[in-house]
Design an enzyme around this catalytic site. Structure first.
Site, short mmCIF file in Angstrom:
data_model
loop_
_atom_site.label_atom_id
_atom_site.label_comp_id
_atom_site.label_asym_id
_atom_site.label_seq_id
_atom_site.Cartn_x
_atom_site.Cartn_y
_atom_site.Cartn_z
N SER A 54 0.86 -1.19 0.00
CA SER A 54 0.00 0.00 0.00
C SER A 54 0.89 1.23 0.00
O SER A 54 1.54 1.54 1.01
CB SER A 54 -0.91 0.01 1.23
N LYS A 66 -7.33 1.77 -2.29
CA LYS A 66 -6.84 1.32 -0.99
C LYS A 66 -6.79 2.48 0.00
O LYS A 66 -7.11 2.32 1.19
CB LYS A 66 -5.45 0.69 -1.12
N LYS A 111 0.88 5.63 8.26
CA LYS A 111 1.41 5.86 6.92
C LYS A 111 0.29 6.01 5.91
O LYS A 111 0.28 6.91 5.07
CB LYS A 111 2.36 4.71 6.55
#
Length: 299
Positions: A96, A171, A239
């Site tokens: 990701s 995502k 993140k």
């Protein structure tokens, strides 16, 4: 059967590589921690000694590493995949990362004669172990079709969502929804406990109504038992929320709830919870409510 190099054998990558080996594919796994290859070897795969060893003869190269710089290092770094792999190889990035980085890497890959799909996954450790991941794939239709049999080995819901970078964009949206859900469930748990309600029973009935969600079903036991063994670490969700807020700003989109949840995730990390499962956002609600978080450890 396919010759596969699998780079990154962490919480998610390890069971995915094992599933591919169990399906009869030839899988060479590589991780910075060599001991993580044990399960793959037991399933009939092998532990590669280096990146060059892993990608030698590989038709497909899978990457599952933590962040954008890690993917860039694996692919375009010195002695990386772009230098070592055989021309024509299909690269599947399950990581990701930032959509713009994916687009840049896809352009490089094409110029060098490789094919690249961005295929981030959702479902956490449980989804990876049960081969029930949701996989959102960006890239060319033909490349998606070529990779679909492999996706079907590790995932349950596999959807081609558009050109390169699209998988990463979807995502990011997924991570926004998941973080907001976890925060809402966390607040509900602390609220219920404050009133002495049978919280387990309450979550059971809530799960059967409109408030029900996959997040509630999968994370309620963590919260009830205060057991935060990482299926997906707060560090990684931090993140991802950075990706969400940066990409939203770039697109001129306002995500006020996303911005707030990003700050709450950052607070959890700043308070030392980065290595815990993201269900440990519950501990942040306890802190804000003047309560002492019950458990500061994973497990």
């Amino acid at each position: 059967m396919t010759n596969i190099a699998f780079i990154g054998l962490g919480i998610m990558g390890n069971p995915m590589a094992v599933h591919l080996a169990n399906a009869g594919h030839t899988v060479a796994g590589l991780d910075r921690s060599p001991e993580r290859s044990a399960a793959l070897v037991a399933a009939g795969g092998r532990a590669a000694s280096s990146l060059a060893d892993a990608v030698k003869g590989a038709d497909v190269i899978c990457v599952m590493v933590p962040d954008s710089p890690d993917v860039q290092d694996v692919l375009e770094g010195e002695n990386g995949v772009f230098q070592l792999a055989e021309t024509g190889a299909l690269i599947i990035d399950f990581s990701s990362i930032r959509p713009d980085v994916t687009q840049q890497l896809a352009e490089q890959a094409q110029a060098l004669g490789f094919r690249l799909l961005d295929a981030p996954v959702s479902g956490g450790e449980a989804g990876a172990k049960n081969a029930a991941l949701s996989i959102m794939v960006g890239g060319a239709e033909d490349d998606f079709a070529a990779a679909k049999p492999l996706f079907d080995v590790v995932g349950k819901t596999v959807v081609h969502v558009g050109p390169s970078g699209s998988g990463q964009t979807v995502k990011a949206a997924n991570q926004l929804i998941v973080a907001a859900n976890i925060q809402a469930v966390s607040e509900a748990v602390v609220f219920l406990e404050a009133y002495g309600v049978d919280t387990k029973a309450a979550l059971e009935v809530l799960g059967g109504g409109l408030a029900g969600s996959t997040v509630l079903n999968q994370k309620k036991e963590n919260m009830l038992s205060r057991s935060f063994e990482p299926g997906f670490r707060i560090d990684l969700h931090h993140k991802d929320m950075g990706i969400v807020t940066a990409a939203a700003r770039e697109a001129g989109v306002v995500v006020p709830l996303g911005a707030l949840v990003a700050q709450l995730v950052a607070s959890a990390r700043a308070n030392g919870d980065g290595g815990l499962d993201h269900s440990a956002l519950l501990r942040g609600v306890e802190r804000l409510s003047g309560l002492e978080p019950a458990n500061g450890q994973a497990g």
